[in-house]
Enzyme design. Sequence first.
Site: not given
Length: 256
Positions: A106, A130, A204, A207, A230, A239
């Site tokens: 990210r 994250k 993004h 990604r 995730h 994704y």
Amino acid sequence: MTELNGPNLEGVLGALEEKGCSPSTKNLYLTVFKEVAKEAWSNDLLPQSAYLKISSLKSLKFERLPKGRSLDLEEGRRLLESCFNGTTKGFRDRAIFAVMMGCGLRRAEVVSLKLANWNCIDRSFSFIGKGNKERRVYLPKNLDKYIDEWLIKRGLGAGTFFPPICQGKNTDKLKLDKELTSTSIYRLLMNQADFADLGKIRPHDLRRTFATRMLEAGSDLFILQKAMGHSSVATTARYDYRNEQSRRKVCKELTF
């Protein structure tokens, strides 16, 4: 806590409907409603019967086309090549996009990388991303040269891996004690996307490109989930752009 009941929730969802909110937004409100009810019940502010009714409420079912895009191999190559102009900034920006595409980082993760996060032996970055999750990501072999060339320019001094560069005469002076902002990554990509004639693209999307390449290479969703950091494999599944890309290719080759 008499406000925590089905009719009131229906009123909230109705108001969201009038505002044109998406199903995902409505489900977010439903999740918050359930969490508040759980907290109220655990503190003896809501009867168990009321809590059970609220907790049994089902999320809205929906399906939408995936947001953003995944770059194909040619687009990814053009983005990286467009950065090369012989300057320190060019080497840095190319390495940034290589890491974002090749490792799925990210914006906030790539700007916070330090030299200490880099393992030159196994060509990987270890960092806390994250959600306070620590993970290790590996650089694809064909992108090694971009990191090596950048480190030759940057040097091996401690500090930020992709630091800001002084403006003005000393354009090669790096601010190793500073970090780029997430917004600066957005601007860098917008400029290079225009230069490489890539059309609309967002950070993004790099990604998303990483996720698509991993799946094309045979990775299963659980391996990809760990690589992307995730919490849920369902998030990772969103994704996957392989079917969209295949359908686009087939449709463009149709003749009538």
